[in-house]
Every structure is written in C-alpha cells, then in structure tokens.
Design a protein around this motif. Structure first.
Motif, PDB file in Angstrom:
ATOM      1  N   ARG A  54       0.873  -1.307  -0.039  1.00 17.34           N
ATOM      2  CA  ARG A  54       0.046  -0.098   0.018  1.00 17.34           C
ATOM      3  C   ARG A  54       0.742   1.224  -0.073  1.00 17.34           C
ATOM      4  NH1 ARG A  54      -5.539  -0.270   2.923  1.00 17.34           N
ATOM      5  NH2 ARG A  54      -6.153  -2.392   2.225  1.00 17.34           N
ATOM      6  N   LEU A  55       0.580   2.075  -0.977  1.00 16.36           N
ATOM      7  CA  LEU A  55       1.454   3.282  -0.978  1.00 16.36           C
ATOM      8  C   LEU A  55       0.539   4.393  -0.243  1.00 16.36           C
ATOM      9  CD1 LEU A  55       2.613   2.960  -4.914  1.00 16.36           C
ATOM     10  CD2 LEU A  55       4.203   2.618  -2.720  1.00 16.36           C
ATOM     11  N   PRO A  56       1.184   5.360   0.294  1.00 13.71           N
ATOM     12  CA  PRO A  56       0.395   6.210   1.073  1.00 13.71           C
ATOM     13  C   PRO A  56      -0.153   7.183   0.029  1.00 13.71           C
ATOM     14  CG  PRO A  56       2.804   6.269   1.487  1.00 13.71           C
ATOM     15  CD  PRO A  56       2.660   5.367   0.460  1.00 13.71           C
ATOM     16  N   ALA A  57      -1.515   7.327   0.445  1.00  9.31           N
ATOM     17  CA  ALA A  57      -2.348   8.404  -0.456  1.00  9.31           C
ATOM     18  C   ALA A  57      -1.890   9.780  -0.197  1.00  9.31           C
ATOM     19  CB  ALA A  57      -3.895   8.149   0.013  1.00  9.31           C
ATOM     20  N   GLY A  58      -1.865  10.329  -1.318  1.00 11.88           N
ATOM     21  CA  GLY A  58      -1.396  11.798  -1.282  1.00 11.88           C
ATOM     22  C   GLY A  58      -0.135  11.989  -1.351  1.00 11.88           C
ATOM     23  N   GLY A  59       0.920  11.355  -1.560  1.00 14.09           N
ATOM     24  CA  GLY A  59       2.403  11.473  -1.679  1.00 14.09           C
ATOM     25  C   GLY A  59       3.049  11.042  -0.562  1.00 14.09           C
ATOM     26  N   GLY A  60       4.138  11.293  -0.524  1.00 12.66           N
ATOM     27  CA  GLY A  60       5.219  10.987   0.545  1.00 12.66           C
ATOM     28  C   GLY A  60       5.215  11.536   2.115  1.00 12.66           C
ATOM     29  N   GLY A  61       6.264  12.385   2.280  1.00 16.49           N
ATOM     30  CA  GLY A  61       6.216  12.919   3.698  1.00 16.49           C
ATOM     31  C   GLY A  61       6.906  12.073   4.622  1.00 16.49           C
ATOM     32  N   ARG A  62       7.175  10.767   4.513  1.00 15.66           N
ATOM     33  CA  ARG A  62       7.831   9.785   5.230  1.00 15.66           C
ATOM     34  C   ARG A  62       9.484   9.908   4.924  1.00 15.66           C
ATOM     35  NH1 ARG A  62       4.051   4.987   6.485  1.00 15.66           N
ATOM     36  NH2 ARG A  62       1.903   6.008   6.119  1.00 15.66           N
ATOM     37  N   VAL A  63       9.801  10.483   3.961  1.00 17.97           N
ATOM     38  CA  VAL A  63      11.196  10.205   3.683  1.00 17.97           C
ATOM     39  C   VAL A  63      11.714  11.723   3.466  1.00 17.97           C
ATOM     40  CG1 VAL A  63      12.685   9.698   1.789  1.00 17.97           C
ATOM     41  CG2 VAL A  63      11.021   8.104   2.273  1.00 17.97           C
ATOM     42  N   SER A  64      12.959  12.099   4.055  1.00 15.55           N
ATOM     43  CA  SER A  64      13.543  13.284   3.916  1.00 15.55           C
ATOM     44  C   SER A  64      14.984  13.002   3.420  1.00 15.55           C
ATOM     45  CB  SER A  64      13.767  13.980   5.241  1.00 15.55           C
ATOM     46  OG  SER A  64      14.223  15.280   5.125  1.00 15.55           O
ATOM     47  N   LEU A  65      15.227  13.778   2.394  1.00 12.54           N
ATOM     48  CA  LEU A  65      16.714  13.727   1.801  1.00 12.54           C
ATOM     49  C   LEU A  65      17.229  15.157   2.035  1.00 12.54           C
ATOM     50  CD1 LEU A  65      15.931  12.263  -1.592  1.00 12.54           C
ATOM     51  CD2 LEU A  65      16.447  10.985   0.395  1.00 12.54           C
ATOM     52  N   ALA A  66      18.812  15.098   2.285  1.00 13.44           N
ATOM     53  CA  ALA A  66      19.211  16.423   2.681  1.00 13.44           C
ATOM     54  C   ALA A  66      20.453  16.634   1.587  1.00 13.44           C
ATOM     55  CB  ALA A  66      19.858  16.392   4.024  1.00 13.44           C
ATOM     56  N   PHE A  67      20.319  17.923   1.005  1.00 12.27           N
ATOM     57  CA  PHE A  67      21.543  18.009  -0.011  1.00 12.27           C
ATOM     58  C   PHE A  67      22.375  19.517   0.644  1.00 12.27           C
ATOM     59  CE2 PHE A  67      18.771  16.045  -2.617  1.00 12.27           C
ATOM     60  CZ  PHE A  67      19.443  15.499  -3.775  1.00 12.27           C
ATOM     61  N   ARG A  68      23.672  19.214   0.769  1.00 13.06           N
ATOM     62  CA  ARG A  68      24.410  20.307   1.313  1.00 13.06           C
ATOM     63  C   ARG A  68      24.942  21.261  -0.215  1.00 13.06           C
ATOM     64  NH1 ARG A  68      29.359  19.959   5.001  1.00 13.06           N
ATOM     65  NH2 ARG A  68      30.387  21.967   4.492  1.00 13.06           N
ATOM     66  N   CYS A  69      24.639  22.594   0.362  1.00 10.22           N
ATOM     67  CA  CYS A  69      24.826  23.608  -0.730  1.00 10.22           C
ATOM     68  C   CYS A  69      26.222  24.195  -0.462  1.00 10.22           C
ATOM     69  CB  CYS A  69      23.847  24.513  -0.659  1.00 10.22           C
ATOM     70  SG  CYS A  69      22.291  24.071  -1.126  1.00 10.22           S
ATOM     71  N   ASP A  70      26.688  25.006  -1.204  1.00 14.35           N
ATOM     72  CA  ASP A  70      28.136  25.595  -1.177  1.00 14.35           C
ATOM     73  C   ASP A  70      28.192  26.543  -0.120  1.00 14.35           C
ATOM     74  OD1 ASP A  70      29.168  23.607  -3.056  1.00 14.35           O
ATOM     75  OD2 ASP A  70      28.875  24.961  -4.715  1.00 14.35           O
ATOM     76  N   SER A  71      27.070  27.278  -0.055  1.00 12.29           N
ATOM     77  CA  SER A  71      27.307  28.433   0.963  1.00 12.29           C
ATOM     78  C   SER A  71      25.718  28.802   1.295  1.00 12.29           C
ATOM     79  CB  SER A  71      27.753  29.793   0.307  1.00 12.29           C
ATOM     80  OG  SER A  71      26.904  30.240  -0.719  1.00 12.29           O
ATOM     81  N   PRO A  72      25.518  29.602   2.476  1.00  8.11           N
ATOM     82  CA  PRO A  72      24.216  30.056   2.937  1.00  8.11           C
ATOM     83  C   PRO A  72      23.528  30.704   1.811  1.00  8.11           C
ATOM     84  CG  PRO A  72      25.892  30.370   4.755  1.00  8.11           C
ATOM     85  CD  PRO A  72      26.819  30.190   3.371  1.00  8.11           C
TER      86      PRO A  72
END
Length: 135
Positions: free
Chosen positions: A65-83
């Motif tokens: 069963r895939l969650p209805a209405g999309g995700g929200g259970r996974v979070s990915l993080a991307f490091r950026c070069d600067s603020p």
C-alpha cells in the motif's frame, strides 16, 4: 559480512516530474529515463538514489500500500556550497512550482536551512554551514 548502506529508494507517482526535480538539484540520470520503470543516479560517497514508478513496485509487490497523497515519510538532505546558495536553490525550486515547506533560515545548530517538497511530497532539506559555525 556486514551489510553496507548503498541505496535510497523512492517510489515516484510521476517519474518525469521527479526526475526534473532531482536534476535541478544536480543529480545525473541517464537521458531517456522518463520512459523507464526504474532509474538510478550515483551519489557522492558511493550511494545511489533509485526511483521506481508505482507500477514497477506493484509488479513485484502487489499487496504493498502506497501512502495516499504522496510521501512525507522520507527526507533527503542536500549540502549547498554556501548559505547564499541555500537561498538560491530554494528560490529556483519554488520558482519552478515546487512546494516550499520552510523558507531559508539560520538554524540554531549553525546552518542555513530550508525545506522543499519533491513532486511526491518527500521533504528535501537544503543546508550549508553558517560562517564561523565550524563543522
């Protein structure tokens, strides 16, 4: 032998939209991936981000069963070069129509931080250390 973490797998409700989102973040998926049932992009450090269509998952796991209405259970993080890059990437993604969950802010833990959602509602954190915060 000890298992080694290797793959982050996401189920995409709209593969083309997910590919466009993650390509905007610099991930390299092969040309023509939009027509494939399963695609992968190599990540720094030797891990892989894998995207599967809902139909692909149902083909080998019909009872899942895939969650209805999309995700929200996974979070990915991307490091950026600067603020400033956190702000720029956030504005680029929101400007392209993606949901901005948390506008860029200076977090108490010493990072510029923001959160956007991918097309399936998964959180994608953008961050960079603040000057003088150390690492």
């Amino acid at each position: 032998m000890t298992p080694r973490f290797a793959v982050i797998g996401l189920v995409a409700s709209d593969l083309a939209a997910s590919l466009a989102f993650y390509r905007r973040l610099g991930l390299d998926f092969p040309a023509g991936s939009e027509t494939q049932p399963h695609v992968e992009a190599a990540l720094p450090g030797g891990t892989t981000l894998a995207l599967d269509t809902e139909d692909t998952v149902r083909s080998f796991h019909p009872g899942r069963r895939l969650p209805a209405g999309g995700g929200g259970r996974v979070s990915l993080a991307f490091r950026c070069d600067s603020p400033a890059a956190v702000d720029a990437v956030y504005e680029d993604l929101v400007g392209a129509g993606h949901h901005g969950e948390l506008k860029p802010w200076d977090a108490f833990w010493g990072m510029r931080y923001a959160v956007v959602h991918d097309p399936d509602g998964n959180g994608v954190d953008l961050f960079a250390p603040l000057p003088g915060a150390g690492e």
